[in-house]
Design an enzyme around this catalytic site. Structure first.
Site, short mmCIF file in Angstrom:
data_model
loop_
_atom_site.label_atom_id
_atom_site.label_comp_id
_atom_site.label_asym_id
_atom_site.label_seq_id
_atom_site.Cartn_x
_atom_site.Cartn_y
_atom_site.Cartn_z
N ASP A 53 0.91 -1.36 -0.03
CA ASP A 53 -0.10 0.06 -0.01
C ASP A 53 1.05 1.28 -0.30
O ASP A 53 0.43 2.25 -0.87
CB ASP A 53 -1.02 0.10 1.24
N ASN A 95 -5.56 -2.25 -4.42
CA ASN A 95 -6.66 -1.90 -3.64
C ASN A 95 -6.52 -1.15 -2.47
O ASN A 95 -7.00 -1.49 -1.31
CB ASN A 95 -7.09 -3.69 -3.17
N GLY A 97 -7.27 1.96 -0.62
CA GLY A 97 -8.32 3.02 -0.32
C GLY A 97 -7.70 4.23 0.37
O GLY A 97 -8.04 5.41 -0.16
N SER A 199 -13.64 6.18 12.77
CA SER A 199 -12.28 5.86 13.12
C SER A 199 -11.63 7.25 13.44
O SER A 199 -10.70 7.77 12.65
CB SER A 199 -11.59 5.14 12.04
N ASP A 315 -10.45 -1.78 12.44
CA ASP A 315 -9.42 -2.67 11.48
C ASP A 315 -9.24 -3.70 12.65
O ASP A 315 -8.51 -4.81 12.08
CB ASP A 315 -8.02 -1.99 11.26
N GLU A 343 -11.29 -3.62 2.38
CA GLU A 343 -10.76 -4.74 1.27
C GLU A 343 -11.47 -5.41 1.12
O GLU A 343 -11.58 -6.16 0.00
CB GLU A 343 -9.12 -5.21 1.74
N HIS A 386 -5.65 -8.50 3.81
CA HIS A 386 -4.35 -8.80 4.72
C HIS A 386 -4.73 -8.77 6.24
O HIS A 386 -4.16 -9.62 6.77
CB HIS A 386 -3.56 -7.82 4.71
N ARG A 387 -5.94 -8.20 6.70
CA ARG A 387 -6.33 -8.17 8.27
C ARG A 387 -6.98 -9.59 8.36
O ARG A 387 -6.78 -10.33 9.33
CB ARG A 387 -6.97 -7.39 8.42
N LYS A 412 0.17 -6.37 1.84
CA LYS A 412 -0.17 -5.05 1.88
C LYS A 412 0.17 -4.03 2.96
O LYS A 412 0.24 -2.95 2.59
CB LYS A 412 -1.67 -5.12 1.74
#
Length: 433
Positions: A53, A95, A97, A199, A315, A343, A386-387, A412
């Site tokens: 990213d 991807n 954002g 957030s 997240d 994502e 990724h998360r 990412k």
């Protein structure tokens, strides 16, 4: 990479013990790159996160004429000769954002037509509220695909002075993007925003970094900031702090395995909202202790159930979802409807994969109710997120037979994740022998 080559089997471990060095913060690295691009002199960013990213943001800045010299965790950024170089080909943002939203604000302070595009998933991630916020300041955004999503065309003759209202209920990055860009407008800008802001701690990070590099702004109302403009931003040197989001997987792993894990370099004074995940783990029974280098998390014999509003740290929801699957009772996670435009649709993804393992999950428009424990191992789908990959790797430490499909998604934000996890497992086995 084919599916079999991109699958990781997760080893079970009775108790994790050891230390983990975490990379620089992704959110801080993105913002540091944008601020450095707005500067009028060379800037240096230390301990930057080198991941997919952040590379997307850096490469896009190069396309705009910004000089980027990246060596290890150090980035030298030289100002563009003019703002900005126009290209008939769109900037491809994969991807990311964050890259899209922050770069739209950056492009708006230039002159010309700028095109943005990305992966199939990015083409499903809306940025209409940001386009609406830029419009009163003289910027026109035209969407070229479906809805208010990329691909898009941004036309600008420079950001005008004036007033705008930002709806950041989907993403705080809309507000962060406008605030940073406003410093380079043709005159002062009054930035207002609606409640709620998703957030909001990330906006606090943005404002703190703006102040750190010498940019001025004045909070004139609870939901309004006046930004003097145009401001000349001198060169600066900025060190990126360790990433609490990356550390959180090892905090969760310690929680699940009755472990004792130190993550560093981290500070209790961090502004990263995801650091508040430690408070949730403390409520669940973990011992949290700050030390000189970082924070030590010790897992309890039994995890207590929680009922928690996660709007300030969305997240962390996949990671919390995994931890909740081992609690001594049902847990609820609320106020995170905006996770559906990340994502992946993370609420759906977490629910689906936990149910695959026999966990009872109820899915709501803005949250989840989770009742474990897992009944079996299985192959976990990551949805190229990724998360999801990292959170369910943590679960695999407790559930035999867990494998992660799409393991490379970690690149990412944390390319060294699998090495760090493996090293911690090996440390633990030596300690436990």
């Amino acid at each position: 990479m084919n599916e079999s080559a991109d699958t990781r089997a997760i080893p079970c471990v009775s108790r994790l013990r050891g230390e983990v060095a975490v990379p620089g913060s992704k959110s801080v690295t993105h913002r540091a790159l944008i601020l450095a691009a707005l500067a009028h002199e060379e800037c240096v960013i230390e301990n930057a996160l080198d991941a997919e990213d952040t590379r997307v943001t850096a490469q896009s800045l190069r396309r705009l004429g910004v000089g980027i010299h990246w060596q290890g965790s150090r980035i030298c950024v030289r100002p563009a000769p003019h703002r900005w170089v126009f290209s008939p080909e769109p900037m491809f943002l994969n991807n990311s954002g964050t890259s899209l939203r922050l770069l739209m604000g950056l492009a708006a302070v230039g002159r010309g037509t700028f095109l943005f595009d990305g992966s199939a998933r990015l083409r499903q991630r809306p940025v209409g509220p940001l386009a609406d916020a830029l419009k009163p300041l003289g910027v026109n955004v035209r969407f070229l695909g479906h809805g208010s999503c990329p691909p898009l065309e941004l036309q600008t003759n420079g950001l005008l002075a004036g007033e705008t209202l930002v709806d950041a209920s989907e993403s705080s990055q809309y507000l962060s993007s406008v605030l940073m860009a406003a410093t380079q407008a043709q005159g002062p800008v009054l930035v207002r925003w609606k409640d709620p802001v998703a957030s909001f701690p990330y906006v606090t990070i943005t404002l703190s970094m703006m102040a750190e590099v010498g940019l001025e702004f004045f909070q004139v109302e609870p939901r309004a900031i006046r930004v003097p403009a145009p401001q000349r931003l001198s060169g600066f040197r900025l060190e990126v702090e360790g990433d609490c989001s990356s550390a959180s997987y090892f905090w969760a792993a310690s929680a699940l395995t009755h472990g004792d894990v130190l993550t560093y370099p981290l500070s209790p004074s961090t502004l990263q909202g995801d650091c508040r995940f430690l408070d949730v783990l403390r409520t669940m029974g973990c011992s949290i202790r700050w030390e000189d280098r970082g924070v030590r998390v010790r897992g309890p014999d039994r995890l207590q159930p929680v009922h928690v509003d996660m709007n300030a740290m969305p997240d962390m929801v996949p990671t919390l979802g995994v931890v909740c699957a081992f609690a001594d009772g049902p847990c609820t996670i609320t106020n995170v409807a905006h996770l559906r435009i990340k994502e992946s649709d993370r609420l759906h993804a977490v629910a689906t994969e936990l149910q695959r393992l026999g966990v009872s999950v109820e899915q709501y428009p803005d949250g989840l109710r989770i009742q474990g424990p897992p009944q079996r191992g299985d192959a976990i789908t990551t949805y190229n997120d990724h998360r999801m990959a990292m959170a369910f790797a943590v679960l695999g430490l407790r559930v035999p037979g867990t494998t992660i499909r799409g393991a490379s998604a970690v690149a990412k934000s944390f390319p060294g994740f699998w090495t760090a996890l493996n090293d911690l497992v090996q440390q633990s086995r030596k300690e436990n022998a």
